[in-house]
Every structure is written in structure tokens, then in C-alpha cells.
Design a protein around this motif. Structure first.
Motif, PDB file in Angstrom:
ATOM      1  N   GLY A   7      34.338  29.757  32.610  1.00 22.52           N
ATOM      2  CA  GLY A   7      34.293  30.745  33.686  1.00 22.52           C
ATOM      3  C   GLY A   7      35.168  31.935  33.368  1.00 22.52           C
ATOM      4  N   LYS A   8      35.305  32.795  34.363  1.00 24.32           N
ATOM      5  CA  LYS A   8      36.137  33.986  34.186  1.00 24.32           C
ATOM      6  C   LYS A   8      36.982  34.186  35.428  1.00 24.32           C
ATOM      7  CE  LYS A   8      33.181  37.568  36.028  1.00 24.32           C
ATOM      8  NZ  LYS A   8      32.675  38.909  35.849  1.00 24.32           N
ATOM      9  N   ARG A   9      38.050  34.948  35.248  1.00 24.27           N
ATOM     10  CA  ARG A   9      38.946  35.287  36.344  1.00 24.27           C
ATOM     11  C   ARG A   9      39.739  36.524  35.941  1.00 24.27           C
ATOM     12  NH1 ARG A   9      43.470  30.494  35.599  1.00 24.27           N
ATOM     13  NH2 ARG A   9      44.280  31.255  33.622  1.00 24.27           N
ATOM     14  N   GLU A  10      40.363  37.116  36.911  1.00 30.80           N
ATOM     15  CA  GLU A  10      41.270  38.214  36.598  1.00 30.80           C
ATOM     16  C   GLU A  10      42.494  37.626  35.906  1.00 30.80           C
ATOM     17  OE1 GLU A  10      40.800  41.573  36.896  1.00 30.80           O
ATOM     18  OE2 GLU A  10      38.780  40.857  37.357  1.00 30.80           O
ATOM     19  N   ALA A  11      42.960  38.297  34.864  1.00 29.67           N
ATOM     20  CA  ALA A  11      44.148  37.820  34.155  1.00 29.67           C
ATOM     21  C   ALA A  11      45.319  37.770  35.125  1.00 29.67           C
ATOM     22  CB  ALA A  11      44.463  38.743  32.988  1.00 29.67           C
ATOM     23  N   LEU A  12      46.156  36.782  34.966  1.00 33.63           N
ATOM     24  CA  LEU A  12      47.331  36.657  35.817  1.00 33.63           C
ATOM     25  C   LEU A  12      48.198  37.903  35.669  1.00 33.63           C
ATOM     26  CD1 LEU A  12      48.161  32.915  35.077  1.00 33.63           C
ATOM     27  CD2 LEU A  12      46.885  33.865  37.017  1.00 33.63           C
ATOM     28  N   SER A  13      48.804  38.326  36.740  1.00 24.69           N
ATOM     29  CA  SER A  13      49.548  39.586  36.738  1.00 24.69           C
ATOM     30  C   SER A  13      50.675  39.604  35.711  1.00 24.69           C
ATOM     31  CB  SER A  13      50.092  39.895  38.131  1.00 24.69           C
ATOM     32  OG  SER A  13      50.948  38.849  38.562  1.00 24.69           O
ATOM     33  N   THR A  51      40.046  41.014  32.421  1.00 28.62           N
ATOM     34  CA  THR A  51      39.265  39.860  32.828  1.00 28.62           C
ATOM     35  C   THR A  51      39.438  38.807  31.747  1.00 28.62           C
ATOM     36  OG1 THR A  51      37.653  41.249  33.960  1.00 28.62           O
ATOM     37  CG2 THR A  51      36.957  39.015  33.406  1.00 28.62           C
ATOM     38  N   GLU A  52      39.745  37.583  32.169  1.00 29.77           N
ATOM     39  CA  GLU A  52      39.938  36.480  31.238  1.00 29.77           C
ATOM     40  C   GLU A  52      38.692  35.601  31.248  1.00 29.77           C
ATOM     41  OE1 GLU A  52      42.988  32.709  30.518  1.00 29.77           O
ATOM     42  OE2 GLU A  52      43.133  33.882  32.351  1.00 29.77           O
ATOM     43  N   PHE A  85      40.185  22.153  23.524  1.00 28.04           N
ATOM     44  CA  PHE A  85      41.206  23.161  23.777  1.00 28.04           C
ATOM     45  C   PHE A  85      40.594  24.322  24.552  1.00 28.04           C
ATOM     46  CE2 PHE A  85      42.363  21.031  19.853  1.00 28.04           C
ATOM     47  CZ  PHE A  85      43.684  20.690  20.093  1.00 28.04           C
ATOM     48  N   ALA A  86      41.372  24.893  25.447  1.00 31.53           N
ATOM     49  CA  ALA A  86      40.935  26.073  26.187  1.00 31.53           C
ATOM     50  C   ALA A  86      41.254  27.317  25.355  1.00 31.53           C
ATOM     51  CB  ALA A  86      41.623  26.149  27.535  1.00 31.53           C
ATOM     52  N   PHE A  87      40.261  28.170  25.184  1.00 36.60           N
ATOM     53  CA  PHE A  87      40.427  29.462  24.544  1.00 36.60           C
ATOM     54  C   PHE A  87      40.175  30.536  25.592  1.00 36.60           C
ATOM     55  CE2 PHE A  87      40.422  27.339  20.618  1.00 36.60           C
ATOM     56  CZ  PHE A  87      40.680  28.224  19.590  1.00 36.60           C
ATOM     57  N   SER A  88      41.032  31.554  25.623  1.00 40.15           N
ATOM     58  CA  SER A  88      40.860  32.668  26.545  1.00 40.15           C
ATOM     59  C   SER A  88      40.582  33.940  25.768  1.00 40.15           C
ATOM     60  CB  SER A  88      42.116  32.863  27.399  1.00 40.15           C
ATOM     61  OG  SER A  88      42.304  31.770  28.257  1.00 40.15           O
ATOM     62  N   VAL A  89      39.604  34.683  26.237  1.00 39.93           N
ATOM     63  CA  VAL A  89      39.288  35.991  25.660  1.00 39.93           C
ATOM     64  C   VAL A  89      39.540  37.018  26.760  1.00 39.93           C
ATOM     65  CG1 VAL A  89      37.530  37.464  24.627  1.00 39.93           C
ATOM     66  CG2 VAL A  89      37.558  35.006  24.111  1.00 39.93           C
ATOM     67  N   PHE A  90      40.408  37.974  26.484  1.00 42.14           N
ATOM     68  CA  PHE A  90      40.779  38.985  27.473  1.00 42.14           C
ATOM     69  C   PHE A  90      40.063  40.297  27.180  1.00 42.14           C
ATOM     70  CE2 PHE A  90      44.197  35.930  27.482  1.00 42.14           C
ATOM     71  CZ  PHE A  90      44.469  35.774  28.827  1.00 42.14           C
ATOM     72  N   LEU A  91      39.343  40.763  28.165  1.00 33.80           N
ATOM     73  CA  LEU A  91      38.670  42.058  28.090  1.00 33.80           C
ATOM     74  C   LEU A  91      39.408  42.989  29.044  1.00 33.80           C
ATOM     75  CD1 LEU A  91      36.466  43.919  27.128  1.00 33.80           C
ATOM     76  CD2 LEU A  91      34.907  42.857  28.761  1.00 33.80           C
ATOM     77  N   GLY A  92      40.195  43.873  28.456  1.00 30.31           N
ATOM     78  CA  GLY A  92      41.078  44.729  29.235  1.00 30.31           C
ATOM     79  C   GLY A  92      40.374  45.868  29.943  1.00 30.31           C
ATOM     80  N   SER A  93      40.969  46.287  31.040  1.00 25.48           N
ATOM     81  CA  SER A  93      40.436  47.408  31.815  1.00 25.48           C
ATOM     82  C   SER A  93      40.380  48.678  30.983  1.00 25.48           C
ATOM     83  CB  SER A  93      41.299  47.643  33.058  1.00 25.48           C
ATOM     84  OG  SER A  93      41.282  46.523  33.882  1.00 25.48           O
ATOM     85  N   GLN A  94      41.358  48.875  30.117  1.00 26.19           N
ATOM     86  CA  GLN A  94      41.389  50.079  29.284  1.00 26.19           C
ATOM     87  C   GLN A  94      40.174  50.123  28.362  1.00 26.19           C
ATOM     88  OE1 GLN A  94      44.855  50.433  26.794  1.00 26.19           O
ATOM     89  NE2 GLN A  94      44.453  52.582  26.332  1.00 26.19           N
ATOM     90  N   ALA A  95      39.826  48.993  27.750  1.00 28.56           N
ATOM     91  CA  ALA A  95      38.662  48.939  26.863  1.00 28.56           C
ATOM     92  C   ALA A  95      37.377  49.175  27.652  1.00 28.56           C
ATOM     93  CB  ALA A  95      38.602  47.595  26.137  1.00 28.56           C
TER      94      ALA A  95
END
Length: 117
Positions: free
Chosen positions: A18-24, A32-33, A46-56
Motif C-alpha cells: 500500500g501507500k501512505r504519506e511519509a511520516l513527518s 508518498t511512501e 522484508f518491507a521495502f519503502s519507495v519514497f516519491l517526493g513532492s518536489q519530484a
């Protein structure tokens, strides 16, 4: 469960959690994580997280005149995950950082490979 054979020859199995907003407090925030569960041996997950930043996201939208859809964002996260598998090589997943980020230039390149404009 999906399968990917990395450049190292290791075979990864993964699925999207799933996805969620990255923790503050996360260094990648605001982003978005996208979370994936991954195994290389069918025993340890294992859990892998991919972060897609607001700037990108904002840079891509400014360059293309539209925002990315949720499906396109997921596609970018999945492509970054697969590239991450190629980068890990033979490292032990327990010891390798399982946080991947997508920079603006990477987002442009990956989505360009998909023909998105």
C-alpha cells in the motif's frame, strides 16, 4: 506475488502492500511512501519503502503541464524498486537499507522509458 530477476542473478518475489504519506519526521518527507514486501529466499520477508517526493512530482507536473495519476506514481515506485534490486547485488537484505527515493531526474527518466509525457 510478482517475480523479478535482478542483474545479480538473484530472484526477488514481491508484492505491493500500500501507500501512505511519509511520516513527518522522515528525511524524505514530504513524500508518498509506497510499501512493498520482498523476499529473496521465500523464507524471510522484508518491507521495502519507495519514497516519491513532492518536489519530484511538482517538477514533473511543471515540465509536462499535468500531474501524474496514481497509477503513474505507482509505476514509478515499482520501477524504482526493481532498480533497487539491481543495485543491492549480493548484499544481505537484513543489512541493506530498504528505503529508496525517487529524485526528479530519475522520475523523468523512468517515466520517459514508459513513454509518458
Amino acid at each position: 506475488m510478482k517475480t523479478y530477476t535482478a542483474e545479480s542473478g538473484y530472484v526477488y518475489q514481491y508484492y505491493y502492500v500500500g501507500k501512505r504519506e511519509a511520516l513527518s519526521g522522515a528525511p524524505e518527507a514530504p513524500a508518498t511512501e509506497f510499501i512493498f514486501d520482498v523476499t529473496r529466499d521465500r523464507k524471510s520477508m522484508f518491507a521495502f519503502s519507495v519514497f516519491l517526493g513532492s518536489q519530484a512530482l511538482n517538477a514533473w507536473a511543471a515540465a509536462h503541464g499535468r500531474a501524474l495519476t496514481e497509477s503513474e506514481q505507482y509505476a514509478a515506485a515499482k520501477m524504482r524498486l526493481l532498480r533497487g534490486f539491481d543495485e543491492i547485488g549480493s548484499l544481505d537484505l537484513r543489512e541493506h537499507p530498504r528505503h529508496l527515493s525517487i529524485a526528479s531526474d530519475e522520475l523523468e527518466t523512468m517515466l520517459g522509458e514508459l513513454g509518458l509525457e
